[in-house]
Write a protein that holds these residues in place. Sequence first.
Motif, PDB file in Angstrom:
ATOM      1  N   TYR A 147       0.947  -1.086  -0.027  1.00 23.76           N
ATOM      2  CA  TYR A 147       0.014  -0.161  -0.165  1.00 23.76           C
ATOM      3  C   TYR A 147       0.905   1.241   0.276  1.00 23.76           C
ATOM      4  CZ  TYR A 147       1.152   0.216   4.771  1.00 23.76           C
ATOM      5  OH  TYR A 147       1.940   0.279   5.989  1.00 23.76           O
ATOM      6  N   ARG A 148       0.213   2.414  -0.352  1.00 20.52           N
ATOM      7  CA  ARG A 148       0.890   3.678  -0.372  1.00 20.52           C
ATOM      8  C   ARG A 148       0.063   4.689   0.536  1.00 20.52           C
ATOM      9  NH1 ARG A 148       2.128   4.602  -5.772  1.00 20.52           N
ATOM     10  NH2 ARG A 148       3.998   3.566  -5.455  1.00 20.52           N
ATOM     11  N   LEU A 149       0.894   5.190   1.569  1.00 22.84           N
ATOM     12  CA  LEU A 149       0.020   6.135   2.750  1.00 22.84           C
ATOM     13  C   LEU A 149       1.228   7.362   2.967  1.00 22.84           C
ATOM     14  CD1 LEU A 149      -1.805   6.603   4.884  1.00 22.84           C
ATOM     15  CD2 LEU A 149      -0.643   5.320   6.457  1.00 22.84           C
ATOM     16  N   ASP A 150       0.911   8.563   2.636  1.00 25.08           N
ATOM     17  CA  ASP A 150       1.541   9.634   2.556  1.00 25.08           C
ATOM     18  C   ASP A 150       2.997   9.478   1.888  1.00 25.08           C
ATOM     19  OD1 ASP A 150      -0.113  10.899   4.374  1.00 25.08           O
ATOM     20  OD2 ASP A 150       0.757  10.130   6.353  1.00 25.08           O
ATOM     21  N   GLY A 151       2.679   8.918   0.648  1.00 26.57           N
ATOM     22  CA  GLY A 151       3.817   8.966  -0.121  1.00 26.57           C
ATOM     23  C   GLY A 151       4.907   7.790   0.070  1.00 26.57           C
ATOM     24  N   LYS A 152       4.549   6.855   0.991  1.00 24.90           N
ATOM     25  CA  LYS A 152       5.560   5.889   1.416  1.00 24.90           C
ATOM     26  C   LYS A 152       4.757   4.442   1.448  1.00 24.90           C
ATOM     27  CE  LYS A 152       7.561   8.747   5.158  1.00 24.90           C
ATOM     28  NZ  LYS A 152       7.702   9.081   6.467  1.00 24.90           N
ATOM     29  N   ASP A 153       5.613   3.629   0.567  1.00 21.13           N
ATOM     30  CA  ASP A 153       5.104   2.158   0.532  1.00 21.13           C
ATOM     31  C   ASP A 153       5.329   1.519   1.550  1.00 21.13           C
ATOM     32  OD1 ASP A 153       4.353   3.038  -2.105  1.00 21.13           O
ATOM     33  OD2 ASP A 153       5.754   1.644  -3.171  1.00 21.13           O
ATOM     34  N   GLY A 154       4.310   0.451   2.003  1.00 14.57           N
ATOM     35  CA  GLY A 154       4.361  -0.434   2.985  1.00 14.57           C
ATOM     36  C   GLY A 154       3.737  -1.837   2.769  1.00 14.57           C
ATOM     37  N   THR A 155       3.882  -2.807   3.422  1.00 16.44           N
ATOM     38  CA  THR A 155       3.416  -3.934   3.184  1.00 16.44           C
ATOM     39  C   THR A 155       2.721  -4.727   4.462  1.00 16.44           C
ATOM     40  OG1 THR A 155       5.381  -5.328   3.680  1.00 16.44           O
ATOM     41  CG2 THR A 155       4.948  -4.779   1.436  1.00 16.44           C
ATOM     42  N   SER A 159      -6.245 -11.274   5.945  1.00 15.68           N
ATOM     43  CA  SER A 159      -6.848 -12.425   5.674  1.00 15.68           C
ATOM     44  C   SER A 159      -7.955 -12.289   4.605  1.00 15.68           C
ATOM     45  CB  SER A 159      -7.610 -12.894   7.055  1.00 15.68           C
ATOM     46  OG  SER A 159      -8.423 -11.942   7.376  1.00 15.68           O
ATOM     47  N   PHE A 160      -8.415 -11.201   3.890  1.00 16.77           N
ATOM     48  CA  PHE A 160      -9.281 -10.895   3.002  1.00 16.77           C
ATOM     49  C   PHE A 160      -8.628 -10.165   1.843  1.00 16.77           C
ATOM     50  CE2 PHE A 160      -8.788  -7.110   5.564  1.00 16.77           C
ATOM     51  CZ  PHE A 160      -8.912  -6.134   4.865  1.00 16.77           C
ATOM     52  N   LYS A 161      -9.102 -10.190   0.641  1.00 16.51           N
ATOM     53  CA  LYS A 161      -8.569  -9.582  -0.438  1.00 16.51           C
ATOM     54  C   LYS A 161      -9.145  -8.150  -0.353  1.00 16.51           C
ATOM     55  CE  LYS A 161      -8.073 -10.160  -5.441  1.00 16.51           C
ATOM     56  NZ  LYS A 161      -8.278 -10.850  -6.614  1.00 16.51           N
ATOM     57  N   PRO A 162      -8.346  -7.192  -0.465  1.00 15.30           N
ATOM     58  CA  PRO A 162      -8.644  -5.772  -0.170  1.00 15.30           C
ATOM     59  C   PRO A 162      -9.188  -5.264  -1.619  1.00 15.30           C
ATOM     60  CG  PRO A 162      -6.243  -5.763  -0.451  1.00 15.30           C
ATOM     61  CD  PRO A 162      -6.737  -7.174  -0.184  1.00 15.30           C
ATOM     62  N   GLY A 163      -9.923  -4.003  -1.442  1.00 14.22           N
ATOM     63  CA  GLY A 163     -10.338  -3.373  -2.841  1.00 14.22           C
ATOM     64  C   GLY A 163      -9.035  -2.474  -3.165  1.00 14.22           C
ATOM     65  N   ALA A 164      -9.483  -1.470  -3.635  1.00 17.47           N
ATOM     66  CA  ALA A 164      -8.392  -0.027  -4.104  1.00 17.47           C
ATOM     67  C   ALA A 164      -7.902   0.458  -2.908  1.00 17.47           C
ATOM     68  CB  ALA A 164      -9.193   0.640  -5.252  1.00 17.47           C
ATOM     69  N   THR A 165      -8.377   0.485  -1.885  1.00 19.11           N
ATOM     70  CA  THR A 165      -8.015   1.261  -0.850  1.00 19.11           C
ATOM     71  C   THR A 165      -8.312   0.276   0.450  1.00 19.11           C
ATOM     72  OG1 THR A 165      -9.780   2.151  -0.032  1.00 19.11           O
ATOM     73  CG2 THR A 165      -8.444   3.430  -1.573  1.00 19.11           C
TER      74      THR A 165
END
Length: 182
Positions: A147-155, A159-165
């Motif tokens: 994911y990208r939050l405040d311009g930084k990527d993280g992982t 347990s579920f398949k997320p949508g676009a956010t």
Amino acid sequence: MDKSMMKGLVVGGLATVVIGASGVTGYQTLMKPKEAEVVAVKEVMETVVTPRERCEDVAVQRQAPVKDQHRIAGTVIGGVAGGLLGSTIGGGNGKTLATVAGAAAGGYAGNQVQKNMQQKDTVASVERRCKTVNEKSQKLSGYQVTYRLDGKDGTVRTSFKPGATLPVKDGQVVTTPPDAKS
């Protein structure tokens, strides 16, 4: 300026600073992102080993049970045949000796013939043979989400398949399923 006016200015100044600081903090809280953009989703699989029994019917050949273990029938029949054959040879004492020798040799030969026949006499049957085998299968155990939050990527792992956010609460990505929220 008197003391009460001085106190009033100090208290008023402090109140202004506190109110201003809380306004900035409140503004920052309002401006924090409420969602993180999902950049990539990868399924995480795990191998599951399940033991199970596998059985099959197998044709088996065994030596048939021996009815005449001492091979008496073969010895007697061979002895009689050998004696009859020996009695046709020679005359007098030689004939007797040939009959006895023929009976002895015929008895031994009959015994060995019966032995060979018994060894080749087999019985076929079917046996059920079982063994434990391990079957392997793949099972979905979750998702590795970038994911990208405040311009930084993280992982994170979900347990579920997320949508676009993904939702964000107090600056942290929420990884509980949407219907599990309380």
